[in-house]
Design a protein around this motif. Structure first.
Motif, mmCIF file in Angstrom:
data_model
loop_
_atom_site.group_PDB
_atom_site.id
_atom_site.type_symbol
_atom_site.label_atom_id
_atom_site.label_comp_id
_atom_site.label_asym_id
_atom_site.label_seq_id
_atom_site.Cartn_x
_atom_site.Cartn_y
_atom_site.Cartn_z
ATOM 1 N N HIS A 116 -14.653 -41.176 11.606
ATOM 2 C CA HIS A 116 -13.943 -40.052 10.557
ATOM 3 C C HIS A 116 -14.022 -40.380 9.464
ATOM 4 O O HIS A 116 -14.304 -41.652 8.679
ATOM 5 C CB HIS A 116 -12.701 -39.529 11.204
ATOM 6 C CG HIS A 116 -12.573 -38.190 11.695
ATOM 7 N ND1 HIS A 116 -12.453 -37.609 10.309
ATOM 8 C CD2 HIS A 116 -12.406 -37.034 12.351
ATOM 9 C CE1 HIS A 116 -12.019 -36.429 10.492
ATOM 10 N NE2 HIS A 116 -12.617 -35.760 11.785
ATOM 11 N N SER A 153 -11.669 -38.925 7.265
ATOM 12 C CA SER A 153 -10.326 -38.126 7.196
ATOM 13 C C SER A 153 -9.336 -39.144 6.952
ATOM 14 O O SER A 153 -9.456 -40.196 8.185
ATOM 15 C CB SER A 153 -9.805 -36.719 7.345
ATOM 16 O OG SER A 153 -8.603 -36.852 8.083
ATOM 17 N N MET A 158 -6.907 -38.602 10.188
ATOM 18 C CA MET A 158 -7.588 -38.294 11.129
ATOM 19 C C MET A 158 -7.569 -40.076 12.009
ATOM 20 O O MET A 158 -7.948 -40.317 12.990
ATOM 21 C CB MET A 158 -8.669 -37.496 11.611
ATOM 22 C CG MET A 158 -8.642 -36.099 11.390
ATOM 23 S SD MET A 158 -7.772 -36.251 12.194
ATOM 24 C CE MET A 158 -8.153 -35.837 14.278
ATOM 25 N N VAL A 181 -15.999 -35.131 16.320
ATOM 26 C CA VAL A 181 -15.534 -33.706 16.041
ATOM 27 C C VAL A 181 -14.751 -33.407 17.243
ATOM 28 O O VAL A 181 -14.447 -33.510 18.345
ATOM 29 C CB VAL A 181 -16.651 -32.888 15.991
ATOM 30 C CG1 VAL A 181 -16.460 -31.610 15.946
ATOM 31 C CG2 VAL A 181 -17.398 -33.519 14.861
ATOM 32 N N HIS A 212 -11.141 -34.157 18.014
ATOM 33 C CA HIS A 212 -10.123 -34.773 17.981
ATOM 34 C C HIS A 212 -8.492 -34.057 17.249
ATOM 35 O O HIS A 212 -8.421 -33.070 16.465
ATOM 36 C CB HIS A 212 -10.027 -36.065 17.640
ATOM 37 C CG HIS A 212 -8.347 -37.687 17.871
ATOM 38 N ND1 HIS A 212 -7.586 -37.451 17.670
ATOM 39 C CD2 HIS A 212 -9.445 -37.940 18.376
ATOM 40 C CE1 HIS A 212 -6.888 -38.164 17.672
ATOM 41 N NE2 HIS A 212 -8.089 -38.799 18.599
ATOM 42 N N GLU A 220 -7.268 -32.445 14.252
ATOM 43 C CA GLU A 220 -8.478 -31.646 13.333
ATOM 44 C C GLU A 220 -7.957 -30.770 13.046
ATOM 45 O O GLU A 220 -8.831 -29.797 13.839
ATOM 46 C CB GLU A 220 -9.272 -32.393 13.843
ATOM 47 C CG GLU A 220 -10.350 -32.261 12.925
ATOM 48 C CD GLU A 220 -12.260 -31.912 13.468
ATOM 49 O OE1 GLU A 220 -12.513 -33.684 13.358
ATOM 50 O OE2 GLU A 220 -12.655 -31.346 14.074
ATOM 51 N N GLU A 237 -8.037 -31.100 7.179
ATOM 52 C CA GLU A 237 -8.650 -32.218 7.765
ATOM 53 C C GLU A 237 -10.009 -32.041 8.004
ATOM 54 O O GLU A 237 -10.851 -33.043 7.451
ATOM 55 C CB GLU A 237 -8.670 -32.652 8.823
ATOM 56 C CG GLU A 237 -6.699 -33.305 9.155
ATOM 57 C CD GLU A 237 -5.309 -32.206 9.381
ATOM 58 O OE1 GLU A 237 -4.717 -32.510 8.920
ATOM 59 O OE2 GLU A 237 -5.996 -31.625 9.536
ATOM 60 N N TRP A 238 -10.230 -31.172 8.205
ATOM 61 C CA TRP A 238 -12.450 -30.976 8.591
ATOM 62 C C TRP A 238 -12.777 -30.757 7.077
ATOM 63 O O TRP A 238 -13.908 -31.138 7.196
ATOM 64 C CB TRP A 238 -12.276 -29.994 9.156
ATOM 65 C CG TRP A 238 -13.928 -30.015 9.837
ATOM 66 C CD1 TRP A 238 -14.719 -28.553 9.096
ATOM 67 C CD2 TRP A 238 -15.333 -30.500 10.272
ATOM 68 N NE1 TRP A 238 -15.442 -28.952 9.527
ATOM 69 C CE2 TRP A 238 -16.099 -29.934 10.560
ATOM 70 C CE3 TRP A 238 -14.525 -31.789 10.902
ATOM 71 C CZ2 TRP A 238 -17.417 -30.827 11.170
ATOM 72 C CZ3 TRP A 238 -16.022 -32.704 11.096
ATOM 73 C CH2 TRP A 238 -16.758 -31.744 11.025
ATOM 74 N N ALA A 252 -12.730 -34.108 5.846
ATOM 75 C CA ALA A 252 -13.879 -34.973 6.356
ATOM 76 C C ALA A 252 -15.585 -34.317 5.274
ATOM 77 O O ALA A 252 -15.875 -35.389 5.579
ATOM 78 C CB ALA A 252 -13.759 -34.613 7.236
ATOM 79 N N ARG A 256 -5.602 -29.421 19.845
ATOM 80 C CA ARG A 256 -7.323 -29.506 19.032
ATOM 81 C C ARG A 256 -7.826 -28.238 19.002
ATOM 82 O O ARG A 256 -7.739 -27.518 19.381
ATOM 83 C CB ARG A 256 -7.189 -30.801 19.769
ATOM 84 C CG ARG A 256 -8.054 -30.098 21.308
ATOM 85 C CD ARG A 256 -8.435 -31.440 22.488
ATOM 86 N NE ARG A 256 -7.955 -31.325 23.462
ATOM 87 C CZ ARG A 256 -9.010 -30.969 23.626
ATOM 88 N NH1 ARG A 256 -10.663 -30.601 23.864
ATOM 89 N NH2 ARG A 256 -9.236 -31.258 25.729
ATOM 90 N N ARG A 281 -18.570 -27.034 14.394
ATOM 91 C CA ARG A 281 -17.647 -28.057 13.280
ATOM 92 C C ARG A 281 -19.121 -29.290 13.714
ATOM 93 O O ARG A 281 -20.235 -29.910 12.795
ATOM 94 C CB ARG A 281 -16.334 -29.038 13.035
ATOM 95 C CG ARG A 281 -15.661 -27.712 12.597
ATOM 96 C CD ARG A 281 -14.034 -28.558 13.442
ATOM 97 N NE ARG A 281 -12.963 -27.556 12.414
ATOM 98 C CZ ARG A 281 -11.989 -27.998 12.759
ATOM 99 N NH1 ARG A 281 -11.610 -28.617 13.316
ATOM 100 N NH2 ARG A 281 -11.283 -26.968 11.878
#
Length: 421
Positions: free
Chosen positions: A252, A254, A257, A290, A292, A295, A299-300, A303, A335, A344
């Protein structure tokens, strides 16, 4: 009396591919066959890294039993530890054998009754493989197991703690394979970068010794952890035998994460490392999970902003799959829904595809390709030093040969070239 025929079906990673070769080399009283339809026994070397991997293996076994109800099915690999007992009780397989038992396969396959030989998680192979059936590149397993405990990962529980193979045994294996015509070697294991820490040596020292063996032309390395790329390893990057591609597992980008995943890397250090390696002319791949737990959208987006900055060229992206017995399953965090995780995953893989295309357009000269196969359309296929696929049109027989390409054309997903002597 004719010997029984054994077919191997291998799922998962390069380590499993090597383990299959070990089992093949140990068949003394049986005949190896390359067609499932000819087999009396099918050994399924299974993967259990995700729920999807388990489902794929189970689906293959169910379909196999429908196609060939008389065949004996033996479950090997990581799935033997996680699902073997269940499949044996259900009558889906004739027998189950763990990693430590693969060198005893000749003895085990003689048993007419069902068996459950799970063994232990401390074994280190002693087999020296001299040939790779149906391969142009040679996989060399240098270690087994992992001491990391990433929160999502079941592998340490089915492969055990990190333990290195004997260096002299590894080198003898390389010598034999090189003498048999193999020029490209791929180092594999559960956690390749941990090699040697339990034996007072290192991956870099092993690489140096391997490179001195006559016939070794190119060495590729399996997945490394960022913290395992030290100064000693960095000194090797300019060596001509090093493939110009490294796969470094980030998982990851982030930091929140990464903390939830119990990872040892963080983005600021990862960025510095990747920029240094890219400046030295390396293509860079990574693993990425992707979806987890934890997230969220913030966070996405963070990332993906960081993915845009990182000089990545390849990606092995997973959608998170809960694994019973891992810490991630107990996290009381939301999640993403399945459709969000899939979107994603697509966004991530498309971003890296575009990066790969830009890289191939700027690295389209002076490529060295080991040709592995000829496709049904007549084109030859292999990978260059940057681990990019190249399709080659030629009237020559190029199978299992090294080809130098002065220039290639970068297509949308692979490179294209013509070759004439």
């Amino acid at each position: 009396m004719s010997r029984q025929k054994v077919y191997f079906k291998t799922f998962g990673c390069r380590t499993n591919q090597f383990d299959t070769q070990v089992m093949m080399s140990r068949l003394k009283d049986f005949e190896l066959c390359l067609e499932e339809s000819e087999a009396d026994v099918v050994v399924v070397n299974s993967c259990t890294v995700t729920n999807g991997a388990d489902a794929t293996v189970r689906g293959y076994i169910n379909a196999l039993r429908r196609r060939h109800p008389e065949v004996r099915v033996v479950l090997a690999g990581c799935g033997a530890h996680s699902k073997g007992e269940e499949l044996l009780k259900q009558g889906k397989v004739h027998g189950v054998m763990g990693h430590s038992e693969k060198e005893r396969i000749n003895e085990i396959l003689h048993r007419p009754e069902g068996f459950y030989e799970i063994g232990d998680l401390e074994h280190v192979d002693s087999t020296v493989v001299s040939e790779f059936v149906g391969k142009s590149r040679a996989f060399i397993k240098i270690q087994e197991g992992c001491n990391f405990r990433c929160s999502y990962c079941i592998i340490p529980f089915v492969r055990g703690n990190a333990r290195s193979h004997d260096e002299e045994q590894i080198l003898e294996q390389v010598r034999r394979l090189a003498a048999n015509g193999f020029g490209e070697f791929i180092l594999t294991g559960t956690n390749v970068g941990s090699y040697g820490r339990d034996r007072g040596t290192s991956l870099a020292k092993l690489l140096k010794r391997m490179s001195q063996i006559r016939g070794v032309r190119r060495i590729r390395i399996g997945s490394l952890e960022p913290i395992q790329i030290d100064a000693e390893f960095m000194e090797l990057l300019a060596e001509p035998w090093m493939a110009r591609h490294l796969h470094i597992a980030l998982q990851h980008t982030s930091d929140r994460m990464l903390e939830l995943m119990n990872r040892r890397n963080r983005y600021p250090e990862d960025l510095k490392l990747f920029e240094t390696l890219a400046a030295k002319g390396y293509a860079l791949g990574t693993d990425f999970i992707v979806g987890h737990p934890g997230e969220g959208e913030a966070e996405w987006r963070e990332a993906m902003e960081r993915i845009d900055v990182l000089p990545l060229t390849h990606i092995h992206a997973f959608t998170y799959s809960p694994r019973e017995g891992t810490a991630s399953t107990s996290l009381e965090l939301p999640r993403p829904r399945g459709d969000v995780a899939k979107a994603r995953h697509r966004e991530l893989t498309e971003a890296i595809r575009q990066k790969n295309l830009r890289f191939r357009r700027s690295h389209n000269e002076g490529l060295t390709v080991l040709v592995e196969t000829q496709r049904q359309d007549g084109l030859y296929q292999g990978f260059d030093q940057y681990y990019n696929k190249v399709l080659i049109e030629s009237s020559e027989d190029l199978n299992n040969t090294w080809v130098y390409l002065a220039e290639v054309e970068a297509g949308e997903r692979e490179n294209h070239a013509r070759f004439t002597l």
